[in-house]
Design a protein around this motif. Structure first.
Motif, PDB file in Angstrom:
ATOM      1  N   ASN A  27       4.672  -9.810  -6.508  1.00 44.57           N
ATOM      2  CA  ASN A  27       3.988  -9.548  -7.775  1.00 44.57           C
ATOM      3  C   ASN A  27       2.993  -8.411  -7.564  1.00 44.57           C
ATOM      4  O   ASN A  27       2.140  -8.488  -6.687  1.00 44.57           O
ATOM      5  CB  ASN A  27       3.243 -10.794  -8.256  1.00 44.57           C
ATOM      6  CG  ASN A  27       4.182 -11.911  -8.633  1.00 44.57           C
ATOM      7  OD1 ASN A  27       5.291 -11.661  -9.115  1.00 44.57           O
ATOM      8  ND2 ASN A  27       3.758 -13.140  -8.408  1.00 44.57           N
ATOM      9  N   PRO A  28       3.081  -7.345  -8.358  1.00 47.30           N
ATOM     10  CA  PRO A  28       2.191  -6.205  -8.160  1.00 47.30           C
ATOM     11  C   PRO A  28       0.746  -6.491  -8.559  1.00 47.30           C
ATOM     12  O   PRO A  28       0.488  -7.325  -9.422  1.00 47.30           O
ATOM     13  CB  PRO A  28       2.794  -5.117  -9.051  1.00 47.30           C
ATOM     14  CG  PRO A  28       3.789  -5.763  -9.915  1.00 47.30           C
ATOM     15  CD  PRO A  28       4.064  -7.129  -9.399  1.00 47.30           C
ATOM     16  N   LEU A  29      -0.178  -5.799  -7.896  1.00 45.86           N
ATOM     17  CA  LEU A  29      -1.610  -5.853  -8.232  1.00 45.86           C
ATOM     18  C   LEU A  29      -2.065  -4.462  -8.653  1.00 45.86           C
ATOM     19  O   LEU A  29      -1.555  -3.464  -8.164  1.00 45.86           O
ATOM     20  CB  LEU A  29      -2.442  -6.284  -7.029  1.00 45.86           C
ATOM     21  CG  LEU A  29      -2.382  -7.736  -6.590  1.00 45.86           C
ATOM     22  CD1 LEU A  29      -3.266  -7.952  -5.361  1.00 45.86           C
ATOM     23  CD2 LEU A  29      -2.828  -8.648  -7.709  1.00 45.86           C
ATOM     24  N   SER A  30      -3.066  -4.410  -9.515  1.00 46.17           N
ATOM     25  CA  SER A  30      -3.559  -3.110  -9.971  1.00 46.17           C
ATOM     26  C   SER A  30      -4.723  -2.587  -9.132  1.00 46.17           C
ATOM     27  O   SER A  30      -5.149  -1.454  -9.319  1.00 46.17           O
ATOM     28  CB  SER A  30      -3.970  -3.187 -11.438  1.00 46.17           C
ATOM     29  OG  SER A  30      -4.995  -4.136 -11.602  1.00 46.17           O
ATOM     30  N   LYS A  31      -5.241  -3.397  -8.186  1.00 46.65           N
ATOM     31  CA  LYS A  31      -6.344  -2.974  -7.316  1.00 46.65           C
ATOM     32  C   LYS A  31      -5.973  -3.254  -5.864  1.00 46.65           C
ATOM     33  O   LYS A  31      -5.346  -4.261  -5.566  1.00 46.65           O
ATOM     34  CB  LYS A  31      -7.634  -3.714  -7.678  1.00 46.65           C
ATOM     35  CG  LYS A  31      -8.111  -3.367  -9.055  1.00 46.65           C
ATOM     36  CD  LYS A  31      -9.382  -4.080  -9.386  1.00 46.65           C
ATOM     37  CE  LYS A  31      -9.801  -3.631 -10.770  1.00 46.65           C
ATOM     38  NZ  LYS A  31     -10.456  -4.633 -11.533  1.00 46.65           N
ATOM     39  N   PRO A  32      -6.385  -2.375  -4.932  1.00 46.96           N
ATOM     40  CA  PRO A  32      -5.940  -2.523  -3.539  1.00 46.96           C
ATOM     41  C   PRO A  32      -6.698  -3.552  -2.707  1.00 46.96           C
ATOM     42  O   PRO A  32      -6.333  -3.801  -1.577  1.00 46.96           O
ATOM     43  CB  PRO A  32      -6.136  -1.128  -2.958  1.00 46.96           C
ATOM     44  CG  PRO A  32      -7.244  -0.547  -3.747  1.00 46.96           C
ATOM     45  CD  PRO A  32      -7.102  -1.121  -5.137  1.00 46.96           C
ATOM     46  N   THR A  33      -7.763  -4.146  -3.230  1.00 49.33           N
ATOM     47  CA  THR A  33      -8.531  -5.102  -2.421  1.00 49.33           C
ATOM     48  C   THR A  33      -8.649  -6.434  -3.136  1.00 49.33           C
ATOM     49  O   THR A  33      -8.503  -6.529  -4.347  1.00 49.33           O
ATOM     50  CB  THR A  33      -9.955  -4.593  -2.132  1.00 49.33           C
ATOM     51  OG1 THR A  33     -10.602  -4.349  -3.369  1.00 49.33           O
ATOM     52  CG2 THR A  33      -9.939  -3.352  -1.295  1.00 49.33           C
ATOM     53  N   THR A  34      -8.958  -7.441  -2.347  1.00 51.07           N
ATOM     54  CA  THR A  34      -9.229  -8.762  -2.900  1.00 51.07           C
ATOM     55  C   THR A  34     -10.679  -9.097  -2.605  1.00 51.07           C
ATOM     56  O   THR A  34     -11.196  -8.753  -1.544  1.00 51.07           O
ATOM     57  CB  THR A  34      -8.272  -9.823  -2.314  1.00 51.07           C
ATOM     58  OG1 THR A  34      -8.547 -11.069  -2.927  1.00 51.07           O
ATOM     59  CG2 THR A  34      -8.390  -9.949  -0.820  1.00 51.07           C
TER      60      THR A  34
END
Length: 143
Positions: A63-70
């Motif tokens: 599932n893609p995320l729109s931001k590179p960090t958590t």
């Protein structure tokens, strides 16, 4: 010098005196970076390289995320068996480091995850987020 053909030819002639050179035409790829010439600029892409990173991490269909960090650990953490291996984790972070040449937006979050000999859940979650962010770029043809 950029658009001046005479200056470019003069430079090429000077280089040819010192080095054996061949003119191969316009570049379309260099070190795995694909180069597309637009009207007034160049577009650099590492889409194939990013896809190989996703494949290596076994995350092609994530599932893609729109931001590179958590910012926090998920409430239920199910580690990716491929990324969980410390050696594979380091390979993944090294591969992503090279990707920052054309994706400076992931450079900061990548710096956080490097040189960790024994990654913990937070590091593994970050690595998973980086891969999911790449997947987001892939789906938008934005790498």
């Amino acid at each position: 010098m950029g658009d001046n053909p005479d200056a470019i030819q003069k430079l090429l002639d000077q280089l040819n005196v010192k080095f054996s050179m061949k003119h191969l035409g316009e570049a379309n790829a260099f070190l795995g970076i694909h180069i597309k010439k637009q009207m007034s600029h160049y577009f650099l892409s590492q889409a194939h390289y990013a896809a190989s990173i996703l494949q290596q991490a076994n995350m092609l269909n994530c599932n893609p995320l729109s931001k590179p960090t958590t910012t926090k650990l998920p409430s239920v953490f199910s580690p990716n068996a491929v990324i969980f291996d410390p050696v594979t984790y380091r390979k993944l972070t090294d591969a992503l480091q090279y990707l920052t040449l054309t994706r400076p937006n992931i450079a900061f979050s990548m710096r956080i995850g490097q040189a960790i000999p024994f990654p913990e859940n937070l590091h593994l979650a970050n690595a998973s987020s980086w891969a999911q962010y790449l997947s987001h770029g892939q789906s938008r043809n934005n790498i």
